[in-house]
Design an enzyme around this catalytic site. Sequence first.
Site, PDB file in Angstrom:
ATOM      1  N   ASP A   1       0.842  -1.201   0.000  1.00 47.68           N
ATOM      2  CA  ASP A   1       0.000   0.000   0.000  1.00 47.68           C
ATOM      3  C   ASP A   1       0.874   1.246   0.000  1.00 47.68           C
ATOM      4  O   ASP A   1       2.000   1.213   0.489  1.00 47.68           O
ATOM      5  CB  ASP A   1      -0.832   0.089   1.283  1.00 47.68           C
ATOM      6  CG  ASP A   1      -1.750  -1.089   1.475  1.00 47.68           C
ATOM      7  OD1 ASP A   1      -2.079  -1.751   0.485  1.00 47.68           O
ATOM      8  OD2 ASP A   1      -2.115  -1.325   2.647  1.00 47.68           O
TER       9      ASP A   1
HETATM   10  N1  URA Z   1      -1.223  -5.861   4.026  1.00 49.36           N
HETATM   11  C1  URA Z   1      -1.642  -4.589   4.033  1.00 49.36           C
HETATM   12  O1  URA Z   1      -2.640  -4.279   4.682  1.00 49.36           O
HETATM   13  N2  URA Z   1      -0.967  -3.679   3.326  1.00 49.36           N
HETATM   14  C2  URA Z   1       0.150  -3.967   2.609  1.00 49.36           C
HETATM   15  O2  URA Z   1       0.744  -3.086   1.991  1.00 49.36           O
HETATM   16  C3  URA Z   1       0.572  -5.304   2.623  1.00 49.36           C
HETATM   17  C4  URA Z   1      -0.112  -6.234   3.326  1.00 49.36           C
END
Ligand code: URA
Length: 250
Positions: A111
């Site tokens: 993310d």
């Molecule tokens: N889980 C999440 O919530 N975000 C990420 O970037 C990776 C795994």
Amino acid sequence: MSKALRLDRLLANMGYGSRRDIEQMVRAGWIMLDGERLTHSEDRIALDPGLPQRMTVRGQPLDPTPGFALMLHKPLGVTCSHKESGALVYDLLPERWRRRDPALSTIGRLDKETSGLLLLTDDGALLHRVISPRSHMPKRYLATLDRPLSGAEGEAFARGTLMLDGEDKPLAPATLEPLDDLTAYLTVTEGRYHQVRRMFAAVGNHVTALHRDRIGALDLPADLAPGDYRLLQSDGIDAIFASRRRVTSA
Ligand code: URA
């Protein structure tokens, strides 16, 4: 036997310019192999990963040849996408690499507000081997939480029965290693959308910071600063697959 490509095609595919541009670069004497000027853009060049140690373009070592991988310390605030607006992970790499064919892509995503270990490659087979659901690739995250852990989360995650909102298949077992009340490592073997944040939401908590520090048995090096990257050699690639241990219920 290693694959060979015409010099103009190889360099054009690596983003150095059009085939006509490469022809002009050859004519200008800008391309050297083993200390000798190359004079024919149609010469066939054997593709081998050691080529950047032997070839220079305008005095600079050749970029990595096709079939390479790298690890990047993804900073907060950049997006794993080729085309969204705002800062992209590709902006952290040399500009020429955006014109490569085959293209360089992230192996999975983090993310925008998650930091840590991100792999990139132009090798489709490697990408598939890592992200295929059948690989059950362990990925370890350091989560910082809004509320203290209750003590029940480890079992809830390990059981393999936890359902995320809006999904109809339970999550595979995952391993929680609390560090203190508000921080814990969580190792998951799937790659569902916002998985770690949603897992903590499913047990009534909220992730305030998230950082990935391991994929397979490959650790984010302590001396790789946010925004920096490093090419992966074969031992690094082997490390990704060295940990085939599945996360099982406690
Ligand atoms: N889980 C999440 O919530 N975000 C990420 O970037 C990776 C795994």
